[in-house]
Design an enzyme around this catalytic site. Structure first.
Site, mmCIF file in Angstrom:
data_model
loop_
_atom_site.group_PDB
_atom_site.id
_atom_site.type_symbol
_atom_site.label_atom_id
_atom_site.label_comp_id
_atom_site.label_asym_id
_atom_site.label_seq_id
_atom_site.Cartn_x
_atom_site.Cartn_y
_atom_site.Cartn_z
ATOM 1 N N HIS A 49 36.860 -28.693 -58.352
ATOM 2 C CA HIS A 49 37.130 -27.269 -58.530
ATOM 3 C C HIS A 49 35.870 -26.437 -58.282
ATOM 4 C CE1 HIS A 49 39.699 -24.117 -60.290
ATOM 5 N NE2 HIS A 49 38.550 -23.592 -60.691
ATOM 6 N N HIS A 95 45.841 -20.834 -59.820
ATOM 7 C CA HIS A 95 45.877 -21.294 -61.201
ATOM 8 C C HIS A 95 47.094 -22.206 -61.360
ATOM 9 C CE1 HIS A 95 43.784 -19.913 -65.113
ATOM 10 N NE2 HIS A 95 42.969 -20.548 -64.331
#
Lengths: 736, 233
Positions: A49, A95
């Site tokens: 990430h 998300h």
């Protein structure tokens, strides 16, 4: 948990998501065994990430520059020049994992996070968009996820007072265990007042503002860097909880402070919170940073250094201020009733040193933490050829096929969704959702219009990632063009499955190649973006289900004179003209899927030269005032596009017969690219002639008028019937 | 017209309101802070839309107790004009300056869409530029706009002509049970009311977001023009 109690070793590192080689590298950098807090810092900074370790090699191949690009990838968001001394700042971010685990908060904090990326740079956010992919409507959990995600996006965006002006939604069983929530924010700032994140000035104070730090979202970045298994829902504690009210205060306080000269550098605390913001700011500025965690505003007692460094509590920012402006800044944040704390200072050590309760809890050299972050050249398989399309016959006829298509989940009216998003707050929304191919937002106190869209066709990307990647960029470019705006730049949100699998890397690499080529030919560079990998679910039997490759594109364009834009609603009279070539491509079309129940064949070819030529022509015609409405031809082909213009405008159209030598279903429902429907108030001959002179394929589609969509056979489908078919899906799925 | 717009923490439609007031009256409004305890010389105070105090506790409940509301109340007693839109309407009911309450929408969802409003009383300072029964369009955007009031007060509001606007169809037909035209389920399809002296008006939809043809129409302008006229007289 205290950093002294837990034994740090390769096994714990593995639990934290670090491989054996990565842990060995940590040992070399540290010259000793790291403590728990230090291991936590390495694991989040080196997570997929935060580090882009699987994707970086390929991201570098994307074009990122143009004369109008002020800041490309590498900052919190991309920045482009829109004239009059102003810049548009924008980015899209995923998300996905949190939204599956806890749909409302996952989606809400997705919106909050992307807003912060944009106002961190000094921009007032002026628009939000999103790109959503849900599982099969038949899956009972889909309804719950749709409900939570839509409420979450609305709950956050409505409260902060940023209009949600556009987006896209698809349903497909490949997203059953892994929905995608991609949120985009666009802001506007003065070109000479853009704030960056590189820290500077040894001894300058490091200031924490916003919400207090709690124990929420610890290790969120690591969670987002692994695939889901059957225990996914047990990961709820890793999901953060958002407070849009605090975000609104934070926006106003930051913008007020940004009007002064107090800020040297600023960065939001997003994924990996205090760790990534402090490491990135100091790292970019080639300085060191000392943090004193005793000064961090805390929501609960007895938090450890590990917890504070890894917390992903929302609505927090980190700033480096001019020391002589610290009190002025404190007064602004106190006025807005937000926490303000000096939690450290910049040093010349090149290290991050974290102190808590009198002890040093972390001491890590910054350069190796950034420079020696792992970067992988993962194996890439050969892509399989698309499945042959198979025999095609039309079992239902045009009328039934059209009704089926406009009522199917991927084409049904999205009004149920956008009616829950405040699209008008700010008073600058000139085209709301459904009014035009791109949303149009005026820049306050100017005549500048921004044209905004999000696009991707995942079924094309699955069949042919390269064409699909190019198509996503081309469609965003086309949607902006169809309003009359000039496309400027894109933000990308690359959602893929597990990159450790060569067949998934193959999708990723090919999609980027396609995107890059389209961006180059269309002068539409990538200025910001986000990569979300490991979007797949492991079934109890050990097999996995990957999402369709989904490189979502957020496009931004501009009109110098916003009054010149057009929408898609068919006008009262005139004709419809088709621009672009129709070949009748039915592979991967919605017609094939909805009528014959097959997802087969190759994705449509994207002829980028034709795309550019056709689009430039269309934009010129719109800006010169010759076009009353325009709509691109995409999912569902010509007949669906005509029906959409009719439903938007409330006027009918009598269609001309198809091109000779082509099967009717291929002509009316084929999904060839690079096409637009233009409504003109005249007989259209002048425009057709002009197109002919320029060698651009064009064709008279029909005469505007009548009570509905009149097929060449003479059969008319009334407007109320079209609208009823189009409106039914969401209310019936959601029971409201 | 000298107008002031009150900003509470969480207010978010103050800019829209400022644009509308400036566009119609030619004069930029003053921005007032919720902690102000002294008002400048004003003809009109606007409580704009948003989520004051995050809508925590209850929409408008905390804003109703902020320092400036004491001054706003005194301003009303002196006969000043007050317009509360959306969250501003909720605040006015929470302070008791207008009767009734705004509950969650009947659908239990946030609603953002255009609605049509029928002018019920064209003799107020907020509506004088319309004719009775005129219909105009306005965007609405709220989660709690379902107007309720006790029966006796309702009778009084209706009897005294204090219902300023009702949700209707585009042709002016009012059907309180119809969710298409009365989207939030308001009692008697009430969208806006005025105080007994007619100088305080609360309404849920946003006329300030429709004062520019580029944004889809100018349907909201007459409200602000009415106020300008009332102030001049």
């Amino acid at each position: 948990m205290s950093s002294k109690q837990k034994v740090v070793d390769a096994a714990l590192a593995r639990q934290f998501g670090l491989s054996g080689e990565e842990y060995d590298q940590v040992l070399i950098i540290m010259g000793r065994v790291p403590n728990l807090t230090e291991l936590g810092v390495f694991s989040v900074m080196w997570s997929e990430h935060c580090s882009y370790k699987s994707s970086r090699k390929w991201l570098r191949t994307l074009p990122t520059t143009a004369p109008w690009v002020i800041h490309g990838p590498g900052e919190n968001a991309g920045v482009v020049d829109i004239g009059e001394g102003l810049a548009a700042i924008f980015k899209m971010e995923s998300h996905n994992h949190p939204s599956f685990i806890e749909p409302y908060q996952g989606a809400a904090t997705g919106v909050g996070g992307i807003l912060r990326d944009v106002f961190t740079m000094g921009a007032r956010p002026v628009a939000n968009l999103n790109a959503l992919r849900f599982g099969s409507p038949e899956n009972p959990r889909t309804r719950q996820i749709v409900d939570g995600v839509v409420r979450g996006i609305g709950g956050y965006g409505n409260c902060v007072g940023v209009p949600t002006v556009g987006g896209e939604v698809n349903f497909h069983p490949a997203y059953d265990g892994n929905p995608l929530v991609n949120a985009m924010t666009v802001g506007v700032a003065r070109k000479d007042r853009i704030f960056l994140s590189a820290a500077a000035g040894i001894g300058n104070p490091v200031v924490y503002v916003g919400s207090k730090t709690g124990r929420d979202g610890i290790h969120g970045a690591t969670m987002s860097s692994a695939e889901f298994d059957e225990n996914a829902l047990a990961k709820r504690p890793t999901v953060q909880v958002g407070d849009p009210f605090v975000e609104k205060l934070l926006i106003e306080a930051c913008l007020e402070l940004m009007a002064t000269d107090a800020i040297i550098a600023i960065q939001d605390m997003g994924a990996a919170g205090l760790t990534s913001s402090s490491v990135e700011m100091a790292g970019k500025g080639n300085v060191g940073i000392d943090l004193d965690l005793d000064s961090v505003p805390q929501r609960e007692p007895d938090m450890t250094a590990y917890e504070m460094m890894l917390s992903e509590s929302q609505e927090r920012m980190l700033m480096v201020l001019r020391p002589d402006r610290t009190e002025q800044a404190r007064a602004i944040f106190e006025k807005w009733e937000l926490d303000f704390a000096v939690i450290g200072q910049l040093t010349d050590t090149g290290r991050i040193v974290v102190r808590h309760k009198g002890a040093i809890e972390a001491d890590i050299p910054l350069a190796p933490l950034a420079d020696e972050a792992p970067i992988y050249d993962r194996p890439v398989a050969t892509l399989p050829a698309p499945e042959p399309i198979g025999p095609v016959h039309d079992p239902v006829g045009l009328e039934q096929a059209l009704i089926t298509l406009i009522s199917c989940p991927d084409l049904a009216s999205r009004a149920w969704i956008w009616n829950q998003y405040d699209s008008t707050v700010g008073g600058q929304t000139a085209q709301r959702p459904g009014g035009a191919d791109a949303a149009i937002v005026r820049v306050e106190d100017t005549s500048i219009g921004l044209a905004l869209t999000t696009d991707c066709t995942p079924r094309y990307c699955y069949a042919n990632p390269r064409s699909g990647g190019a198509q996503a960029v081309a469609e965003a470019w086309r949607n902006i063009t169809a309003t009359g705006a000039t496309p400027l730049a894109v933000t990308d949100n690359l959602n893929f499955a597990n990159p450790e699998k060569p067949e998934i890397m193959a999708q990723f690499v090919a999609a980027i190649e396609g995107m890059g080529e389209a961006c180059r030919v269309l002068d539409f560079p990538v200025v910001s973006g986000n990569v979300s990998l490991y979007n797949e679910t492991r079934n109890p039997d050990g097999s996995t289900r990957a999402i369709l490759p989904t490189p979502a594109i957020g496009g931004l364009g501009m009109l110098a004179d916003v009054e010149k834009h057009v929408g898609m609603a068919i006008p009262r009279s005139g004709v419809l003209i088709l621009i672009g070539e129709t070949k009748g491509h039915l592979g991967q079309s919605l017609w094939l899927r909805e009528i014959l129940g097959r997802e087969t064949g190759d994705a449509p070819d994207v002829d980028l030269r034709a795309e550019r030529r056709n689009g430039d022509f269309v934009r010129e015609q719109i800006i010169s005032g010759k076009v009353a409405a325009c709509h691109d031809v995409s999912d569902g082909g010509i007949l669906v596009a005509v029906a959409e213009m009719i439903m938007a405008g409330g006027e009918g159209c009598e269609l001309e017969p198809p091109q000779s030598g082509m099967r009717p279903e291929a002509y009316w429902f084929g999904e060839d690219q690079g096409r637009y429907l233009l409504a003109v108030n005249s007989d259209g001959q002048e425009l057709l002639h002009e197109a002919g002179m320029r060698g651009i394929p064009s064709r008279l589609m029909g005469k505007i008028g009548g009570g509905g969509l009149t097929l060449p056979s003479g059969a008319t489908i009334s407007i109320p019937r079209l609208r009823a078919a189009n409106a039914a899906f969401f209310p019936s799925l959601m029971g409201a | 017209m000298k107008a002031g717009i009150v900003v509470f923490p969480g207010t978010n439609r103050e800019r829209d309101m400022a644009i509308a007031l400036r566009s119609v009256s030619g004069r930029a409004p003053k921005i007032l802070w919720h902690q102000d305890t002294h008002l400048p010389d004003l003809d009109l105070i606007v409580l704009p839309g948003g989520f004051s105090y995050g809508d925590y506790l209850r929409c408008g409940a905390m804003a109703a107790h902020s320092p400036i509301m004491h001054e706003v109340r005194k301003f009303a007693e002196r006969g000043g004009y007050i317009l509360g839109v959306c969250n501003g309407f909720q605040i006015l009911t929470e302070t008791g300056m207008l009767p009734g309450a705004l509950l969650k929408n009947a659908s239990l969802r946030f609603l953002s869409q255009d609605c049509f409003l029928r002018v019920e009383n064209a003799e107020t300072p907020f509506t004088a530029r319309w004719q009775k029964d005129d219909v105009f369009r306005a965007p609405l955007a709220h989660g709690d706009g379902n107007y309720v009031v006790d029966e006796k007060t309702l009778e009084m509001l209706e009897g005294e002509g204090r219902v300023a606007f009702r949700y209707s169809a585009s042709d002016g037909v009012v059907s309180p049970q119809d969710r298409e035209t009365n989207p939030n389920g308001s009692l008697n399809a009430i969208a806006g009311i005025v105080s007994s002296d007619g100088r305080v008006c609360g309404m849920m939809p946003h006329p300030e977001d429709l004062v520019d043809s580029l944004m889809g129409g100018e349907d909201g302008r007459p409200l602000f023009e009415s106020l300008v006229e009332a102030v001049v007289q």
